[in-house]
Motif scaffolding. Sequence first.
Motif, short mmCIF file in Angstrom:
data_model
loop_
_atom_site.label_atom_id
_atom_site.label_comp_id
_atom_site.label_asym_id
_atom_site.label_seq_id
_atom_site.Cartn_x
_atom_site.Cartn_y
_atom_site.Cartn_z
N ALA A 85 -5.15 -15.02 -21.74
CA ALA A 85 -6.32 -15.65 -21.12
C ALA A 85 -6.36 -17.15 -21.34
CB ALA A 85 -7.61 -15.02 -21.67
N TYR A 86 -5.74 -17.61 -22.43
CA TYR A 86 -5.82 -19.03 -22.76
C TYR A 86 -4.80 -19.88 -22.01
CZ TYR A 86 -8.57 -17.05 -26.56
OH TYR A 86 -9.50 -16.36 -27.28
N TYR A 87 -3.98 -19.26 -21.17
CA TYR A 87 -2.94 -20.00 -20.46
C TYR A 87 -3.32 -20.30 -19.02
CZ TYR A 87 0.09 -19.24 -24.45
OH TYR A 87 0.62 -19.26 -25.72
N PHE A 88 -4.58 -20.10 -18.67
CA PHE A 88 -5.05 -20.42 -17.33
C PHE A 88 -5.81 -21.75 -17.37
CE2 PHE A 88 -4.07 -16.02 -16.87
CZ PHE A 88 -3.71 -15.86 -15.54
N PRO A 89 -5.45 -22.69 -16.49
CA PRO A 89 -6.09 -24.01 -16.51
C PRO A 89 -7.59 -23.92 -16.23
CG PRO A 89 -4.13 -24.01 -15.10
CD PRO A 89 -4.42 -22.58 -15.46
N SER A 90 -8.32 -24.86 -16.80
CA SER A 90 -9.77 -24.92 -16.60
C SER A 90 -10.12 -25.09 -15.13
CB SER A 90 -10.35 -26.07 -17.42
OG SER A 90 -11.71 -26.25 -17.13
N SER A 91 -9.31 -25.86 -14.40
CA SER A 91 -9.59 -26.10 -12.97
C SER A 91 -9.51 -24.80 -12.18
CB SER A 91 -8.60 -27.12 -12.40
OG SER A 91 -7.26 -26.68 -12.59
N VAL A 92 -8.59 -23.91 -12.55
CA VAL A 92 -8.46 -22.62 -11.86
C VAL A 92 -9.64 -21.71 -12.18
CG1 VAL A 92 -7.04 -20.54 -11.65
CG2 VAL A 92 -5.95 -22.79 -11.75
N ILE A 93 -10.07 -21.71 -13.45
CA ILE A 93 -11.22 -20.89 -13.83
C ILE A 93 -12.48 -21.35 -13.11
CG2 ILE A 93 -12.68 -20.16 -15.75
CD1 ILE A 93 -9.88 -18.98 -15.82
N LYS A 94 -12.69 -22.67 -13.04
CA LYS A 94 -13.85 -23.20 -12.32
C LYS A 94 -13.74 -22.89 -10.83
CE LYS A 94 -14.74 -26.92 -15.62
NZ LYS A 94 -14.72 -28.38 -15.86
N GLY A 95 -12.51 -22.95 -10.29
CA GLY A 95 -12.30 -22.59 -8.89
C GLY A 95 -12.60 -21.13 -8.64
N MET A 96 -12.25 -20.27 -9.61
CA MET A 96 -12.54 -18.84 -9.48
C MET A 96 -14.05 -18.61 -9.42
SD MET A 96 -11.62 -15.72 -12.10
CE MET A 96 -12.97 -16.08 -13.22
N LEU A 97 -14.79 -19.24 -10.31
CA LEU A 97 -16.25 -19.08 -10.32
C LEU A 97 -16.87 -19.58 -9.01
CD1 LEU A 97 -17.00 -20.26 -13.97
CD2 LEU A 97 -17.23 -17.95 -13.08
N THR A 98 -16.41 -20.73 -8.55
CA THR A 98 -16.94 -21.29 -7.31
C THR A 98 -16.59 -20.43 -6.11
OG1 THR A 98 -16.72 -23.52 -8.24
CG2 THR A 98 -17.00 -23.35 -5.86
N GLY A 99 -15.33 -19.97 -6.05
CA GLY A 99 -14.91 -19.11 -4.95
C GLY A 99 -15.70 -17.82 -4.90
N ILE A 100 -15.93 -17.22 -6.07
CA ILE A 100 -16.72 -15.99 -6.11
C ILE A 100 -18.15 -16.26 -5.67
CG2 ILE A 100 -17.72 -14.29 -7.70
CD1 ILE A 100 -15.08 -14.37 -9.24
N GLY A 101 -18.70 -17.41 -6.08
CA GLY A 101 -20.04 -17.76 -5.65
C GLY A 101 -20.14 -17.88 -4.13
N ILE A 102 -19.16 -18.53 -3.51
CA ILE A 102 -19.15 -18.67 -2.05
C ILE A 102 -19.00 -17.31 -1.38
CG2 ILE A 102 -17.85 -19.63 -0.11
CD1 ILE A 102 -17.15 -22.01 -1.92
N ILE A 103 -18.10 -16.48 -1.91
CA ILE A 103 -17.90 -15.14 -1.35
C ILE A 103 -19.18 -14.32 -1.44
CG2 ILE A 103 -16.83 -12.92 -1.93
CD1 ILE A 103 -15.09 -14.49 -0.17
N ILE A 104 -19.87 -14.40 -2.58
CA ILE A 104 -21.13 -13.65 -2.72
C ILE A 104 -22.10 -14.04 -1.62
CG2 ILE A 104 -23.18 -13.40 -4.18
CD1 ILE A 104 -21.32 -13.60 -6.61
N ILE A 105 -22.25 -15.34 -1.40
CA ILE A 105 -23.19 -15.82 -0.38
C ILE A 105 -22.75 -15.35 1.01
CG2 ILE A 105 -24.11 -17.87 0.76
CD1 ILE A 105 -23.92 -19.28 -1.99
N LEU A 106 -21.47 -15.55 1.34
CA LEU A 106 -20.99 -15.19 2.68
C LEU A 106 -21.13 -13.69 2.94
CD1 LEU A 106 -17.74 -17.38 2.90
CD2 LEU A 106 -19.96 -17.81 4.00
N LYS A 107 -20.80 -12.89 1.93
CA LYS A 107 -20.83 -11.44 2.11
C LYS A 107 -22.26 -10.89 2.20
CE LYS A 107 -16.44 -10.40 2.18
NZ LYS A 107 -15.82 -9.76 3.36
N GLN A 108 -23.23 -11.64 1.67
CA GLN A 108 -24.60 -11.15 1.70
C GLN A 108 -25.37 -11.61 2.94
OE1 GLN A 108 -25.63 -8.85 -0.44
NE2 GLN A 108 -23.54 -9.02 -1.24
N ILE A 109 -24.82 -12.55 3.69
CA ILE A 109 -25.52 -13.02 4.89
C ILE A 109 -25.82 -11.88 5.87
CG2 ILE A 109 -25.28 -14.46 6.97
CD1 ILE A 109 -23.94 -16.57 5.21
N PRO A 110 -24.84 -11.01 6.20
CA PRO A 110 -25.17 -9.89 7.10
C PRO A 110 -26.28 -8.99 6.56
CG PRO A 110 -22.80 -10.17 6.94
CD PRO A 110 -23.41 -11.03 5.88
#
Length: 527
Positions: free
Chosen positions: A105-130
Amino acid sequence: MFKYIKNDLPASIVVFFVALPLCLGIALASGAPLFSGLIAGIIGGIVVGSLSGSQIGVSGPAAGLAAIVLTAIGTLGGYENFLVAVVLGGIIQIVFGLLKAGVIAYYFPSSVIKGMLTGIGIIIILKQIPHFFGYDADPEGDFAFFQVDGENTFSGIISAINSISPGATVIAVVALSILILWDRVLSKKSKIFQLIQGPLVAVVLGIVYFAFTSGDGTWGISDEHLVSVPVPDSLESFAGLFSFPNFSVITNSEIWITAFTIALVASLETLLCVEATDKLDPHKRVTPTNRELLAQGVGNSLSGLVGGLPITQVIVRSSANIQSGGRTKASAIIHGFFLLASVVLIPTLLNMIPLSVLAAILFVVGYKLAKPSLFKTMYNSGWKQFVPFVVTVIGIVFTDLLVGIGLGLGVGIVVILIKSYQNSHFLHIEDNSNGVHKIKMTLAEEVTFINKGAILKELDRLPENSYLELDVRKTRFLDNDIIEILEDFSAKAKNRNIDITIISERGIAENPKSYIEFFNLRPKKSA
């Protein structure tokens, strides 16, 4: 564990309302019995929550495994056969934990982890619009770009906008307004608004609205846009909701391949979520990753034994827990008991909750994960942080979670290689008098084959009648490829009248006859 119960109890209620439709939706997207998702949610909350070292992580059935589960059920010849792979996958995860594999777990860059959180946040919003507009019956757990109903994320949104349900939309707007008002204003006015959470009020209003508009052709909400929990009419029918593994197929090689696949993907997804939730934790506690693998392994083995889906730590529920003020693992455990009690005691009442209200709750969760200000912060951090971040976000939105993370990690590695290529050495021209170029080249602490091109290019550009001083005193690792380059260059240097002096920890060597011999005699130091 119950020291902060005034924080954990309200948070557990929010997590319960977020987890309930996700458990059912992921089961539907996986082609598994609906009750299997609830089993995984209950075990993920109570069992994994108790064993885990994470104070704010919440586990349950994972959307990232839905495609694997759907394929495996058909390949292995039925759900009971698949459950054997789930049990074995849990045992393999326990072995991973004992072997201390959590360090990955410690070998993943911080930028990728923050990107994962942001991407999931966007997906949550997009998937809930319908669901917000009361149109799409697509399962809540389908977080991939291409959906199981043949549409993709954006075509589903367009269809929803063209087919708005007035009743579902009205109560969704009211619920979202309550959530924003509660978060921005009321929670700061009085402690009562901190104890009674906005999502609970929104859900209660949703149930009341459904009850009063039931049967109304315009403002009512149809059954397919409500929560759907199995309703047993007797103890016998309740027992019939459980499935049990068929261990007679345990010698089948396909079972073991599926088990290893589940163990690897579930472990990776869990470790990434652990890293992400630790970053979100306002108290900056660190989760012991090896213990987390052990807890997940026990949870998966037990889930498979009683008919549940594979379990991972889930960022959607974990972030909802954090944002709702959860302080300890009590919130995850209590949410598991709420799931258990709800399916036993009040399934009919749960089936009156509009999905559009739950969509409003998830809108808030998604926005807090993907705040626009984060993009500005990452941009200001420089391209080395921004590019992997953006690639991860785009990859998750247009493919799925693991592919997006893989793309971001790949870009991160390329960035490291580029910077390593650029930072192999420092070149300084000290004197250019009397037609003699005195040049000092200082090599970096670690010089590998990646740096061959940069160093070779620099050496070839040295002018004739030069004096090169090569300083390797700071170098702790020098790849044999670089030594061979210097060996080859020595012959060219004689023809071009270039004198070379090497300054090392051993002293000074002028025009050494053999670079390979010289560097091999240097004292070896660890990198």
